[in-house]
Design a protein around this motif. Structure first.
Motif, short mmCIF file in Angstrom:
data_model
loop_
_atom_site.label_atom_id
_atom_site.label_comp_id
_atom_site.label_asym_id
_atom_site.label_seq_id
_atom_site.Cartn_x
_atom_site.Cartn_y
_atom_site.Cartn_z
N PRO A 1 38.61 12.11 -28.08
CA PRO A 1 39.77 12.70 -28.74
C PRO A 1 41.10 12.10 -28.26
O PRO A 1 42.10 12.21 -28.96
N ASP A 2 41.08 11.48 -27.11
CA ASP A 2 42.33 10.95 -26.55
C ASP A 2 42.55 9.49 -26.88
O ASP A 2 43.45 8.86 -26.34
N HIS A 3 41.73 8.96 -27.74
CA HIS A 3 41.84 7.52 -28.00
C HIS A 3 41.67 7.24 -29.49
O HIS A 3 40.64 7.53 -30.07
N VAL A 4 42.69 6.70 -30.09
CA VAL A 4 42.61 6.22 -31.46
C VAL A 4 42.88 4.72 -31.39
O VAL A 4 44.00 4.30 -31.10
N PRO A 5 41.83 3.91 -31.60
CA PRO A 5 42.01 2.47 -31.45
C PRO A 5 42.96 1.89 -32.49
O PRO A 5 42.98 2.33 -33.64
N ASP A 6 43.75 0.92 -32.05
CA ASP A 6 44.63 0.26 -33.00
C ASP A 6 43.88 -0.91 -33.64
O ASP A 6 42.76 -1.23 -33.26
N GLU A 7 44.52 -1.53 -34.61
CA GLU A 7 43.86 -2.59 -35.38
C GLU A 7 43.45 -3.78 -34.53
O GLU A 7 42.49 -4.46 -34.84
N VAL A 8 44.16 -4.04 -33.44
CA VAL A 8 43.83 -5.16 -32.55
C VAL A 8 42.58 -4.83 -31.72
O VAL A 8 41.75 -5.69 -31.46
N GLU A 9 42.44 -3.58 -31.34
CA GLU A 9 41.35 -3.15 -30.47
C GLU A 9 40.02 -2.97 -31.21
O GLU A 9 38.95 -3.12 -30.62
N VAL A 10 40.07 -2.65 -32.49
CA VAL A 10 38.87 -2.32 -33.25
C VAL A 10 37.82 -3.44 -33.21
O VAL A 10 36.64 -3.15 -32.96
N PRO A 11 38.15 -4.71 -33.42
CA PRO A 11 37.10 -5.74 -33.37
C PRO A 11 36.39 -5.80 -32.00
O PRO A 11 35.18 -6.04 -31.95
N PHE A 12 37.12 -5.57 -30.92
CA PHE A 12 36.49 -5.55 -29.60
C PHE A 12 35.55 -4.36 -29.45
O PHE A 12 34.48 -4.48 -28.86
N LEU A 13 35.95 -3.21 -30.01
CA LEU A 13 35.08 -2.03 -29.96
C LEU A 13 33.81 -2.26 -30.79
O LEU A 13 32.73 -1.83 -30.39
N VAL A 14 33.94 -2.92 -31.93
CA VAL A 14 32.76 -3.23 -32.74
C VAL A 14 31.80 -4.10 -31.94
O VAL A 14 30.60 -3.84 -31.88
N MET A 15 32.33 -5.12 -31.27
CA MET A 15 31.50 -6.01 -30.47
C MET A 15 30.83 -5.23 -29.34
O MET A 15 29.62 -5.39 -29.09
N ARG A 16 31.57 -4.37 -28.66
CA ARG A 16 31.01 -3.58 -27.56
C ARG A 16 29.98 -2.57 -28.06
O ARG A 16 28.94 -2.36 -27.44
N MET A 17 30.26 -1.93 -29.21
CA MET A 17 29.32 -0.96 -29.75
C MET A 17 28.03 -1.65 -30.19
O MET A 17 26.94 -1.13 -29.99
N ARG A 18 28.16 -2.84 -30.75
CA ARG A 18 26.97 -3.63 -31.11
C ARG A 18 26.14 -3.91 -29.86
O ARG A 18 24.91 -3.75 -29.87
N GLY A 19 26.82 -4.30 -28.79
CA GLY A 19 26.11 -4.57 -27.53
C GLY A 19 25.42 -3.32 -27.00
O GLY A 19 24.29 -3.39 -26.50
N SER A 20 26.07 -2.18 -27.13
CA SER A 20 25.48 -0.93 -26.65
C SER A 20 24.22 -0.58 -27.45
O SER A 20 23.21 -0.17 -26.87
N LEU A 21 24.28 -0.74 -28.77
CA LEU A 21 23.08 -0.47 -29.57
C LEU A 21 21.96 -1.44 -29.20
O LEU A 21 20.80 -1.05 -29.11
N MET A 22 22.33 -2.70 -28.95
CA MET A 22 21.31 -3.68 -28.57
C MET A 22 20.72 -3.36 -27.19
O MET A 22 19.58 -3.74 -26.91
N GLU A 23 21.46 -2.65 -26.34
CA GLU A 23 20.92 -2.23 -25.05
C GLU A 23 20.04 -1.00 -25.20
O GLU A 23 19.07 -0.83 -24.46
N LEU A 24 20.36 -0.11 -26.13
CA LEU A 24 19.60 1.13 -26.31
C LEU A 24 18.26 0.91 -27.00
O LEU A 24 17.26 1.53 -26.63
N ILE A 25 18.22 0.05 -27.99
CA ILE A 25 16.98 -0.13 -28.76
C ILE A 25 15.80 -0.54 -27.87
O ILE A 25 14.73 0.06 -27.98
#
Length: 128
Positions: A44-68
């Motif tokens: 709730p304390d974080h709303v990513p800006d347009e510059v940060e979103v691509p990095f979050l996508v990359m990190r979230m992809r990595g997280s899913l690849m670690e969980l599977i």
């Protein structure tokens, strides 16, 4: 024991599940980085800006690849797990939308699937 990814994805529910998983899956079972990126996507304390979103996508992809790979092979064929894994792979294989709102929705879907995998891993480990 069904976990419906399309169920209640309100911020309060997601954060409660996230905190429960964080306490149950300490590193190295699930890396801290997975929880950090989930916090950044749904916190709730974080709303990513347009510059940060691509990095979050990359990190979230990595997280899913670690969980599977954490899903035991005998559980991966169960309908609930198989559905979550299929959705995770679909999200990993699809190109994120180009617009800011679309990409944030894509990130949230990735977070919900990641939380679903983590929650289902926790439930199946408790029943063993």
């Amino acid at each position: 024991m069904r976990f419906d990814v399309a169920g209640d994805t309100s911020e309060a529910v997601l954060l409660r599940v996230l905190e429960g998983l964080r306490s149950y899956f300490p590193p190295p079972d699930v890396p801290d980085s997975t929880f950090e990126v989930l916090d950044a996507v749904i916190g709730p304390d974080h709303v990513p800006d347009e510059v940060e979103v691509p990095f979050l996508v990359m990190r979230m992809r990595g997280s899913l690849m670690e969980l599977i790979p954490v899903v035991p092979p005998h559980d991966a064929v169960k309908p609930d797990f198989a559905g979550l894994i299929a959705t995770a792979r679909e999200l990993l294989n699809s190109e994120p939308p180009c617009d800011y709102l679309g990409i944030r929705l894509h990130l949230r879907r990735m977070a919900v699937v990641g939380l679903g995998l983590g929650r289902f891993l926790r439930i199946t480990s408790l029943t063993r």
